[in-house]
Design an enzyme around this catalytic site. Sequence first.
Site, short mmCIF file in Angstrom:
data_model
loop_
_atom_site.label_atom_id
_atom_site.label_comp_id
_atom_site.label_asym_id
_atom_site.label_seq_id
_atom_site.Cartn_x
_atom_site.Cartn_y
_atom_site.Cartn_z
N HIS A 49 0.86 -1.19 0.00
CA HIS A 49 0.00 0.00 0.00
C HIS A 49 0.90 1.24 0.00
CE1 HIS A 49 1.10 0.12 4.20
NE2 HIS A 49 0.49 -1.03 4.45
N GLY A 80 1.84 3.17 2.26
CA GLY A 80 2.82 3.21 3.35
C GLY A 80 4.12 2.52 2.94
N HIS A 81 3.99 1.34 2.33
CA HIS A 81 5.19 0.65 1.85
C HIS A 81 5.88 1.47 0.76
CE1 HIS A 81 2.62 -3.00 3.01
NE2 HIS A 81 3.66 -3.10 3.81
N GLY A 134 9.21 0.94 8.95
CA GLY A 134 8.18 1.91 9.29
C GLY A 134 8.02 2.06 10.81
N GLN A 180 9.02 -3.17 16.57
CA GLN A 180 9.85 -3.88 15.59
C GLN A 180 11.05 -3.02 15.17
OE1 GLN A 180 8.27 -6.32 12.19
NE2 GLN A 180 8.70 -4.45 11.07
#
Length: 284
Positions: A39, A41-42, A152, A158
């Site tokens: 999407h 964001g990626h 992100g 993470q």
Amino acid sequence: MKSISVRAVRTLKVLRREIALIRSRGESLALVPTMGALHEGHLALVKLAKKKADRAVVSIFVNPTQFAPDEDFSRYPRREADDIAKLAAVAADLVWLPHPAEMYPANFATRIAPEGAAQDLETEFRPHFFGGVTTVVAKLFNQVTPDLAIFGEKDFQQLTVIKQLVRDLDMPLKIVGAPTTRARDGLALSSRNAYLSDAERQIAPALIQILRDAADRARRGGNVHQIRADATLGLLQAGFTKVDYVDVRDADTLGPYQSKSRRKGRALAAAWLGKTRLIDNVGV
Ligand code: AMP
């Protein structure tokens, strides 16, 4: 019209040849690891990669070792052709699509066991998760040998755990965090949003609204226990069916947040809408 395409690579042998070619030209390399179903964001991560390095490699691998047996590995969205077209449109240079049997051959027997920032929060609910993530990310780093890798802030714990991995194991690359891309109503874009019904999608932005409120209160010196309790109640009242955690933590260590210490904080949450688990976070 010039056709836009991107080279898709499926074996480690060909990947190493492509990387050697890039290196022989003296070019720098950024890696964006993903699980696909891409999407905006990626794609923002890929655009940042292109700004920070000469070449951008995007990996797409739905990593089985970070899913528990009862999680959504088999139904995780897979849209390879669509992903490759999107990556071509943002001028990614290489798509690395490893085959599971090459990633994890039958005699595979090594697993990284992160502690520190990996303890707690997500780990309380997904104990297998960061071991799986750090192991596959270490493999991707060794395969692609990037100068930098982009992750992100959407997955803030993470990102923190990966920075810790690279620091602790002296891995020769830089980790860059990228801001979260959101829908107009504030919901963080996520491949898992595709699971939401229309009614759940209406409720979903309450997650970031409640986190922003929690962050504001923490900034003003509010009591973290009280903020946590109010945010949990707020999520349930908004229509979330279960709250795994809401908390305000130290942004660097993810240890307890000391409101008077002038250190940066982070408000983080994971909550369920029916069968879909959403996570989000915001700076304090
Ligand atoms: P995933 O494919 O969901 O594992 O995510 C791959 C990378 O994209 C991770 O570094 C994520 O943190 C990042 N990412 C996912 N969603 C977003 C978003 N909405 N904004 C920015 N980065 C994101």
